[in-house]
Every structure is written in structure tokens, then in C-alpha cells.
Design a protein around this motif. Structure first.
Motif, PDB file in Angstrom:
ATOM      1  N   SER A  17       0.836  -1.212   0.000  1.00  0.00           N
ATOM      2  CA  SER A  17       0.000   0.000   0.000  1.00  0.00           C
ATOM      3  C   SER A  17       0.864   1.252   0.000  1.00  0.00           C
ATOM      4  N   THR A  18       1.907   1.243   0.855  1.00  0.00           N
ATOM      5  CA  THR A  18       2.784   2.407   0.952  1.00  0.00           C
ATOM      6  C   THR A  18       3.498   2.665  -0.369  1.00  0.00           C
ATOM      7  N   TYR A  26       1.286   4.419  -2.843  1.00  0.00           N
ATOM      8  CA  TYR A  26       1.121   5.853  -2.586  1.00  0.00           C
ATOM      9  C   TYR A  26       2.355   6.645  -3.004  1.00  0.00           C
ATOM     10  N   TYR A  55      -5.442  11.892  -0.522  1.00  0.00           N
ATOM     11  CA  TYR A  55      -4.214  11.158  -0.869  1.00  0.00           C
ATOM     12  C   TYR A  55      -3.133  11.374   0.181  1.00  0.00           C
ATOM     13  N   LEU A  79      -0.893   8.642   2.360  1.00  0.00           N
ATOM     14  CA  LEU A  79       0.561   8.599   2.232  1.00  0.00           C
ATOM     15  C   LEU A  79       1.234   8.635   3.604  1.00  0.00           C
ATOM     16  N   GLY A 102      -4.914  -0.278  -0.002  1.00  0.00           N
ATOM     17  CA  GLY A 102      -4.496   1.107  -0.188  1.00  0.00           C
ATOM     18  C   GLY A 102      -5.514   1.907  -0.975  1.00  0.00           C
ATOM     19  N   LEU A 162      -7.965   5.064   0.313  1.00  0.00           N
ATOM     20  CA  LEU A 162      -8.130   6.315  -0.432  1.00  0.00           C
ATOM     21  C   LEU A 162      -9.611   6.617  -0.641  1.00  0.00           C
TER      22      LEU A 162
END
Length: 314
Positions: free
Chosen positions: A67-68, A71, A204, A208, A250, A254
Motif C-alpha cells: 500500500s505504501t 502511494y 491522498y 501517504l 491502499g 483512499l
């Protein structure tokens, strides 16, 4: 008072259009919440597959890491560096220590003990915590349509949670606290996300920061407990299932942030709690773990009616 301090929606709309996300802003909050519910269910199913080859702690790290990475790959196009200088970023940093770092670990552990469907079912306690936060802290209004829709969604997941008496219970009773704890953390985190976005209205940026803090924390704990660098068997399928799940999680996060930016807690959180229905449908249609029956049909119909009620009551 806090709930009324958010930046004007028109200013945000212009910013998001500039970022190339105008299509997302055209989707109403309840629509974004439905998308999130589906993606959370799909991610849970993929994690269930991945647990066959990977332990829950490593799987959680891989999922959050995926997921990270997603982003940060979007950072050249979406990131506004000036937001890091705003004091409200501390809210998102604090959230990152518990969501998804702690909540994801609880959820993955719950999936191991309870399975994806029952885990998602007990996560349905989230609307109770979320509504309490929205009403008591943010001063949101709970209309009769939203209240009835929330009750309908909770009822539907309780219908799905009825166990077949012919199937023996193999999980310990204490494991039931795992998904409930995760639901409490997510509900409170969503409330503070909404508060933070009153000052930094960027869905977003929230994802993040929270995912970055979470992966740093999760990796550090993994290394500390494992005595060295994480050992991940990339020749097995399990790690990749968790990475795929992380991409869906992720995107779901969002969607939740966008829904919270434009909608209220009491509207968004109950719809996200419909995730067990999607999980059950995926088990029936895609993963073939369940068979379609009257219970599933009733749950789906109740959720559809409940979402319509919540949309009308917003």
C-alpha cells in the motif's frame, strides 16, 4: 465547532481537478464507501489465501508495504510538499501508529483464527463506534434514515454470522476480540482523519502519511522480533497474495478518505461495514468457499435497502 472548520468544498474541487482526480470527486460519499467496502472484502479474501504460506505478522508487513509503495509511486503527481509543514500532519502521523499498523495486525490475526467472513462480520461493530464519535465529538446529525440504514447493515452481517450448528467451533473465544478491536481503532481513526482533513483537505496525503508511518513501525517491530532482516520466501505464492491485498487495501483507504472528506462519519462508516456481504458474495462466486443460500440473498437485499436509506438520509 470542529466539524464546521473544513475548507470550502469548491476550493478542494479545484485542487483535485488539477491533480487529475476529477472523476473521483463526481462519486458521492456513499458510492466511495461502497467501493471501499468491496475492496476491503477482496483484500481480506486474498489475505486468507496468502496465510497458507506466510505468517500473519510477515503478511501484514507485506500488505502495508505494498500500500505504501503504491502511494509513493503516485507522489510525483499528487504530493503537495507544503502539507508536511502544517501542524495538522501530526494528527495523521499519530493515526499511522494505530491504523493500519495495529488494526491490520489484529485483522490478519482474526482472519487466521476466524476466517475472512466472520472477521468481516465482527468488524460490523464499527458503525456503532463511528456513529458515537461522529455524534459526540463532531456534532453530526443522525437522521432516522441513517439510523435505520445502519441498523439494517448491522442486521445483515449478524444474519451472515449465524454459524451452522453442524460445524464444530474450532476458534478460541478470545479471538472474537481481535476484529472488534480493529473495528474500534478504525472508527476512531476515521474520526480523527476527518478532523485532520478540516485543515489539510487532501485524501491522498492522509493515506501517504499514515501508511508510511505504519510500514516504518511494522518493519521495525518485525526486525526487532525476528532478530534481523525479514526472511520472505519469494518462491512461494503467499507473499504475492499479501502484496496484491495491500494494493486493494491502499485503494480502499483512499476511497474512505475521499468519502470522509465530502461526507459524514454517520453516513460513511455504516456503508463500509457492508464489507462482509461482499466477502460472502466473493466466497460464493469467485473463491467457491460458500454456497448461495437464502441467508445470503436476504443479507444482500437488506444491505441494498440500507444503503439507499443512508443515501436518502444524508
Amino acid at each position: 465547532k470542529i466539524a464546521k472548520q473544513r475548507h470550502p468544498a469548491d476550493a478542494l474541487s479545484g485542487q483535485v481537478h488539477h491533480q487529475g482526480l476529477s472523476v473521483i470527486t463526481d462519486i458521492p460519499p456513499y458510492g466511495m464507501a461502497l467501493i471501499a467496502a468491496f475492496l476491503f472484502a477482496l483484500g481480506g479474501q486474498l489475505q486468507h489465501i496468502g496465510l497458507q504460506d506466510v505468517d500473519s505478522r510477515t503478511g501484514t508487513m507485506l500488505s502495508i508495504g505494498s500500500s505504501t509503495a503504491m502511494y509513493w509511486m503516485a507522489a510525483p503527481f499528487l504530493l503537495h510538499l507544503e502539507y508536511f509543514l502544517h501542524p495538522a500532519v501530526l494528527i495523521f502521523i499519530a493515526i499511522g501508529f494505530v491504523r493500519p499498523a495495529l488494526s491490520a495486525n489484529l485483522s490478519v490475526a482474526a482472519i487466521r483464527y476466524l476466517g475472512p467472513t466472520l472477521t468481516a462480520t465482527l468488524n460490523a461493530t464499527g458503525p456503532l463506534f463511528g456513529s458515537a464519535f461522529g455524534i459526540l465529538i463532531l456534532g453530526e446529525l443522525l437522521t432516522w434514515q441513517i439510523a435505520l440504514g445502519t441498523f439494517g447493515i448491522i442486521s445483515s452481517v449478524l444474519i451472515l454470522s449465524r454459524r451452522n450448528k453442524k460445524i464444530p467451533t474450532t476458534w478460541p473465544m478470545w479471538a472474537l476480540a481481535l476484529p472488534v478491536g480493529a473495528a474500534l481503532i478504525r472508527a476512531c481513526a476515521n474520526g480523527f482523519v476527518k478532523i485532520g482533513m478540516n485543515y489539510i483537505p487532501d485524501a491522498y496525503f492522509v493515506g501517504l502519511v499514515t501508511f508510511t508511518v505504519s510500514i516504518l513501525l511494522t518493519t521495525s517491530l518485525h526486525v526487532a522480533k525476528g532478530g534481523g532482516r525479514p526472511k520472505i520466501a519469494l518462491n512461494q505464492r503467499g507473499p504475492y497474495w499479501f502484496m496484491f491485498a495491500g494494493a486493494f487495501f491502499g485503494t480502499a483507504a483512499l476511497s474512505v478518505n475521499f468519502a470522509l472528506l465530502h461526507g459524514s462519519i454517520v453516513t460513511v462508516v455504516p456503508i463500509i461495514a457492508a464489507s462482509p456481504v461482499f466477502s460472502m458474495l466473493l466466497s460464493v462466486i469467485i473463491f467457491k468457499r460458500e454456497h448461495l443460500n437464502l441467508k445470503i440473498v436476504c443479507a444482500v437485499l437488506i444491505v441494498v435497502a440500507s444503503v439507499i436509506l443512508i443515501a436518502l438520509g444524508k
